[in-house]
Design an enzyme around this catalytic site. Sequence first.
Site, PDB file in Angstrom:
ATOM      1  N   TRP A   1       0.808  -1.214   0.000  1.00 46.10           N
ATOM      2  CA  TRP A   1       0.000   0.000   0.000  1.00 46.10           C
ATOM      3  C   TRP A   1       0.847   1.273   0.000  1.00 46.10           C
ATOM      4  O   TRP A   1       0.731   2.110  -0.886  1.00 46.10           O
ATOM      5  CB  TRP A   1      -0.935  -0.025   1.214  1.00 46.10           C
ATOM      6  CG  TRP A   1      -1.619   1.273   1.506  1.00 46.10           C
ATOM      7  CD1 TRP A   1      -1.980   2.240   0.609  1.00 46.10           C
ATOM      8  CD2 TRP A   1      -2.029   1.749   2.786  1.00 46.10           C
ATOM      9  NE1 TRP A   1      -2.595   3.289   1.253  1.00 46.10           N
ATOM     10  CE2 TRP A   1      -2.636   3.017   2.586  1.00 46.10           C
ATOM     11  CE3 TRP A   1      -1.953   1.236   4.074  1.00 46.10           C
ATOM     12  CZ2 TRP A   1      -3.158   3.762   3.648  1.00 46.10           C
ATOM     13  CZ3 TRP A   1      -2.485   1.968   5.114  1.00 46.10           C
ATOM     14  CH2 TRP A   1      -3.069   3.213   4.908  1.00 46.10           C
TER      15      TRP A   1
ATOM     16  N   ASP B   1      -0.980  -8.613  -2.156  1.00 47.49           N
ATOM     17  CA  ASP B   1      -2.109  -7.701  -2.300  1.00 47.49           C
ATOM     18  C   ASP B   1      -1.634  -6.313  -2.703  1.00 47.49           C
ATOM     19  O   ASP B   1      -0.697  -5.769  -2.118  1.00 47.49           O
ATOM     20  CB  ASP B   1      -2.879  -7.606  -0.983  1.00 47.49           C
ATOM     21  CG  ASP B   1      -4.069  -6.674  -1.086  1.00 47.49           C
ATOM     22  OD1 ASP B   1      -5.118  -7.116  -1.594  1.00 47.49           O
ATOM     23  OD2 ASP B   1      -3.947  -5.499  -0.688  1.00 47.49           O
TER      24      ASP B   1
ATOM     25  N   TYR C   1      -2.541   2.593  -5.533  1.00 47.16           N
ATOM     26  CA  TYR C   1      -1.360   2.718  -4.695  1.00 47.16           C
ATOM     27  C   TYR C   1      -0.217   3.365  -5.473  1.00 47.16           C
ATOM     28  O   TYR C   1       0.170   2.902  -6.543  1.00 47.16           O
ATOM     29  CB  TYR C   1      -0.907   1.354  -4.174  1.00 47.16           C
ATOM     30  CG  TYR C   1      -1.874   0.674  -3.226  1.00 47.16           C
ATOM     31  CD1 TYR C   1      -2.922   1.364  -2.631  1.00 47.16           C
ATOM     32  CD2 TYR C   1      -1.730  -0.671  -2.915  1.00 47.16           C
ATOM     33  CE1 TYR C   1      -3.805   0.741  -1.769  1.00 47.16           C
ATOM     34  CE2 TYR C   1      -2.603  -1.306  -2.053  1.00 47.16           C
ATOM     35  CZ  TYR C   1      -3.639  -0.606  -1.478  1.00 47.16           C
ATOM     36  OH  TYR C   1      -4.509  -1.237  -0.629  1.00 47.16           O
TER      37      TYR C   1
ATOM     38  N   TRP D   1      -6.324  -5.661   6.806  1.00 45.69           N
ATOM     39  CA  TRP D   1      -5.181  -4.761   6.668  1.00 45.69           C
ATOM     40  C   TRP D   1      -4.946  -4.002   7.965  1.00 45.69           C
ATOM     41  O   TRP D   1      -5.834  -3.879   8.793  1.00 45.69           O
ATOM     42  CB  TRP D   1      -5.356  -3.807   5.493  1.00 45.69           C
ATOM     43  CG  TRP D   1      -6.541  -2.883   5.485  1.00 45.69           C
ATOM     44  CD1 TRP D   1      -7.791  -3.163   5.032  1.00 45.69           C
ATOM     45  CD2 TRP D   1      -6.576  -1.521   5.929  1.00 45.69           C
ATOM     46  NE1 TRP D   1      -8.606  -2.064   5.155  1.00 45.69           N
ATOM     47  CE2 TRP D   1      -7.883  -1.037   5.693  1.00 45.69           C
ATOM     48  CE3 TRP D   1      -5.619  -0.647   6.474  1.00 45.69           C
ATOM     49  CZ2 TRP D   1      -8.273   0.270   6.016  1.00 45.69           C
ATOM     50  CZ3 TRP D   1      -5.998   0.650   6.788  1.00 45.69           C
ATOM     51  CH2 TRP D   1      -7.320   1.090   6.561  1.00 45.69           C
TER      52      TRP D   1
ATOM     53  N   ARG E   1       6.373   6.094  10.194  1.00 44.30           N
ATOM     54  CA  ARG E   1       5.184   6.379   9.391  1.00 44.30           C
ATOM     55  C   ARG E   1       4.477   7.645   9.858  1.00 44.30           C
ATOM     56  O   ARG E   1       3.925   8.405   9.059  1.00 44.30           O
ATOM     57  CB  ARG E   1       4.229   5.181   9.444  1.00 44.30           C
ATOM     58  CG  ARG E   1       2.981   5.343   8.629  1.00 44.30           C
ATOM     59  CD  ARG E   1       2.191   4.051   8.584  1.00 44.30           C
ATOM     60  NE  ARG E   1       2.948   2.993   7.928  1.00 44.30           N
ATOM     61  CZ  ARG E   1       2.492   1.750   7.745  1.00 44.30           C
ATOM     62  NH1 ARG E   1       1.295   1.431   8.176  1.00 44.30           N
ATOM     63  NH2 ARG E   1       3.229   0.844   7.150  1.00 44.30           N
TER      64      ARG E   1
END
Length: 332
Positions: free
Chosen positions: A21, A49, A54, A204, A227
Amino acid sequence: MEFRHLGHSGLLVSEISYGNWITHGSQVEEDAATACVRAALETGITTFDTADVYAGTKAEEVLGRALKGERREGLEIFTKVFWPTGPGRNDRGLSRKHIMESINGSLRRLQTDYVDLYQAHRYDHSTPLEETMEAFADVVHSGKAHYIGVSEWTADEIRAGHRLARELRIPLVSNQPQYSMLWRVIEAEVVPTSEELGLGQIVWSPIAQGVLSGKYLPGQPPPAGSRATDEKSGANFIARFLTDEVLTRVQELKPLAEQAGLSMPQLAIAWVLQNPNVSSAIVGASRPEQVHDNVKAAGVKLDADLLKAIDAIVDPIVERDPGKTQSPAQRP
């Protein structure tokens, strides 16, 4: 690695799947992204996935190149459609036009003739559900996807989609929701409905955007390069968990992880896998060692006393409101 059926289908997926992602094509360079994919393959992960949106379609391209040369029949490749992938009015949503154009674009970028699972990335309130499901049926019947899934759909939306899928003779087998110790909004309605209809969850953010790793400390700024400090890496998603109350209680989980012989990320991933309706937990990584650590959660069984102890710590900060599962009110 352990494997589970995707819902009631015959498709087996790895308990831990690899998702890209906010890493591939955005947060990390391609060499690092490829190294993470190689690490995933080395640890037994076969399920990958991604989504067309993305990194503005770049994530699919990176994943396609990283998997090139692998035996296609030995992989399960998932992608999604809904969010904008271009400037046009029809470059978004779940209209027939966008679905048909998007599947072709995804296959080209992924360098494959088909995907194993094609997912509606959100519910489209601007397009009749019949139009969406008929387009998905054509995708399946043309051999471009084996199965159909949804992401972040409510229980009622899943039920309506499943009814049409049965009429159209296509396998709607999964839902992809956010799920973790801290975010349990699917438990009251989505999970019971999915169990009844035969859908499995591909969850997720099982580590709650990294918060359940324990690296974010109460009263202290986020670590440099994490992050929470990078807008491209989902800083807006993690912000809701960065309160002193949440971070303090997460720190209290550390002795429980040590007691179980697990790292904090492993405990978080193992926790979501205790739910029998969860078919796979998606993990991402910016470094191969993260993949090697996370995959050790596969096959772990947490005893009832440990689960009760976890609940006792996090219960005051858990989000359970089913209303938090929602799609944009109108086409984005």
